[in-house]
Design an enzyme around this catalytic site. Structure first.
Site, PDB file in Angstrom:
ATOM      1  N   GLU A  39      47.106  50.892  33.703  1.00 46.28           N
ATOM      2  CA  GLU A  39      46.924  52.333  33.622  1.00 46.28           C
ATOM      3  C   GLU A  39      47.212  52.873  35.028  1.00 46.28           C
ATOM      4  O   GLU A  39      46.338  52.878  35.897  1.00 46.28           O
ATOM      5  CB  GLU A  39      45.502  52.707  33.181  1.00 46.28           C
ATOM      6  CG  GLU A  39      45.358  54.200  32.923  1.00 46.28           C
ATOM      7  CD  GLU A  39      44.046  54.794  33.404  1.00 46.28           C
ATOM      8  OE1 GLU A  39      43.810  55.974  33.112  1.00 46.28           O
ATOM      9  OE2 GLU A  39      43.276  54.104  34.094  1.00 46.28           O
ATOM     10  N   ASP A  73      42.295  49.123  34.241  1.00 49.24           N
ATOM     11  CA  ASP A  73      41.915  50.519  34.430  1.00 49.24           C
ATOM     12  C   ASP A  73      42.155  50.979  35.865  1.00 49.24           C
ATOM     13  O   ASP A  73      41.983  50.213  36.815  1.00 49.24           O
ATOM     14  CB  ASP A  73      40.431  50.670  34.083  1.00 49.24           C
ATOM     15  CG  ASP A  73      39.950  52.091  34.194  1.00 49.24           C
ATOM     16  OD1 ASP A  73      40.416  52.940  33.414  1.00 49.24           O
ATOM     17  OD2 ASP A  73      39.102  52.362  35.068  1.00 49.24           O
TER      18      ASP A  73
END
Length: 423
Positions: A137, A84
């Site tokens: 990401e 993330d």
């Protein structure tokens, strides 16, 4: 995890080394000092999420996080990690104003310690688990996110393509009559499609906090909303890059997603929602069974434009290819206007079958198309050696797969339309 694997499912965990909460029971000020985080808030505090940022320059912290990643794969048999907020790790000035961040030793804004950590964790994961997935990401143009560490990259296997998501959703949210003026939103992704190994995400961030479900982003009446979304998913499955949907998108959930309650599975009693579920299942089946759609997803040799500039009709078409496999033509019509006798250049003459037609009645569409089969005929003096006339259903995507003749030679004979219509 073992039960999921027995059911044929892989499991990818959302892993968050970019920041951590400042709760009293957590790692912040663990021993009364900034043990895991930076003491300087310009480096150790995240303004976006009011969280602490790891001090990646400390070997103990890097080892702790690297071993945590390995722990998930080794003990829980997770198949991969989606990391993330990688962009917030890479840039020292991420979401900060001048004077609110500390430059690196060279005076730049790159977080060199975070880069070294990401390279380390990716190298160790792939060394210990060669079949694992490491997905970033990462929303910027940082070079080499999915390039190997030995080549100077970060070492991820894949990177989320946020640009594809933002551009195409912006296009699909426009009234179809205006799409001709924004055609490049659907084609621009192919300019850089092979610069990284991409995952095409329709992510959780797009269907929460008032943004609405995918279906509600589509313009027009209910029929056009469903048709547009089916065409869009077909376009996405035919586009280079791995595919990712978020919960409820596989059957066109109407309400914005909420963690407070389960998905609205009862919607599957409605033909349009059940049709969407069937389409996603068939798109997955086609993706798995047709090598041209997946074998060279991340290589330019697996893609070739056929029609990229038909702004007026809002039509795109391209060829997907793989060594030793039958080619697949992907063609999309993003207007509610059906196109009869639409001429499409083809790489070879002969029989092409409709492998997927998002307007099929099976998907609660209008059930128009080419009766499952089209013929491409040889032409001379053109860039492509063959040509076909197609019926393009309104707001629909077609997958046309070349079907070699049983005798091993290309069939170039013009068929009787009446016989064709009965296939």
């Amino acid at each position: 995890m073992n039960a999921a694997h027995e059911a044929g499912l892989g499991v990818i965990l959302d892993w968050v080394p970019a920041h951590f909460p400042t709760d009293d029971f957590g790692l912040a000020n663990f021993d009364g000092t900034a043990l895991y985080e930076h003491a300087d808030p310009r480096q150790g505090f995240h303004p976006d999420w009011n969280t602490a940022i790891y001090n990646f320059g400390r070997k103990e912290v890097s080892s702790f996080l690297t071993n945590n990643a390995i722990y998930w794969l080794e003990v829980f048999h997770i198949d991969g990690l989606r990391v993330d907020a990688v962009a917030s790790m890479l840039y020292l000035d991420y979401s900060r104003q001048p004077g609110e961040w500390v430059p690196n030793q060279h005076g730049g804004n790159q977080n060199l310690e975070a880069v070294a950590f990401l390279q380390r964790v990716n190298s160790e994961v792939y060394r210990n688990f060669p079949g694992a997935f490491m997905i970033a990401e990462e929303s910027t143009s940082w070079p080499g996110v999915s390039s190997p560490v030995y080549a100077g990259g970060l070492g991820f296997g894949f990177k989320w393509n946020m640009g594809f998501m933002n551009d195409t959703l912006r296009y699909m949210s426009r009234e179809s009559i205006h799409r001709r003026y924004h055609h490049n939103d659907m084609t621009f992704g192919l300019v850089y499609a092979f610069s990284e190994n991409f995952v095409l995400p329709l992510s959780h961030d797009e269907v929460v906090h008032g943004k609405g479900a995918l279906l509600t982003k589509m313009p027009g009446d209910d029929w056009q909303k469903f048709a547009s979304l089916r065409a869009y998913l077909g376009f996405m499955w035919g586009h280079p890059g791995k595919k990712l949907l978020f919960m409820g998108q596989e059957f066109a959930q109407r309400e914005e997603w909420s963690e407070a309650h389960s998905l609205d599975w009862w919607l599957l009693d409605a033909p349009a929602h059940e049709g969407m579920r069937r389409l996603v299942a068939d798109l997955n089946a086609a993706y798995r069974s047709l090598p041209a759609l997946h074998e060279r997803d991340c290589e330019p040799e697996g893609f070739e434009w056929v029609i990229g500039n038909d702004h007026g009709n809002s039509v795109t078409a391209w060829l997907r290819k793989a060594p030793g496999a039958d080619p697949v033509l992907v063609i999309s019509n993003f207007t509610p206007v059906p196109r009869s006798n639409y001429k499409v250049p083809m790489p070879m003459a002969g029989t092409w079958v409709e492998r997927v037609n998002t307007d099929a009645g099976w998907y609660a569409g209008g059930n128009t198309g080419n009766q499952g089969v089209i013929r491409a005929y040889e032409v001379e003096g053109r860039h492509w050696p063959a040509e076909a006339e197609l019926y393009l259903p309104p707001l629909a995507t077609l997958f046309l797969k070349f079907e070699p003749s049983k005798g091993g030679e290309t069939d170039t004979t013009r068929s009787n339309p009446g016989i064709l219509g009965g296939l």
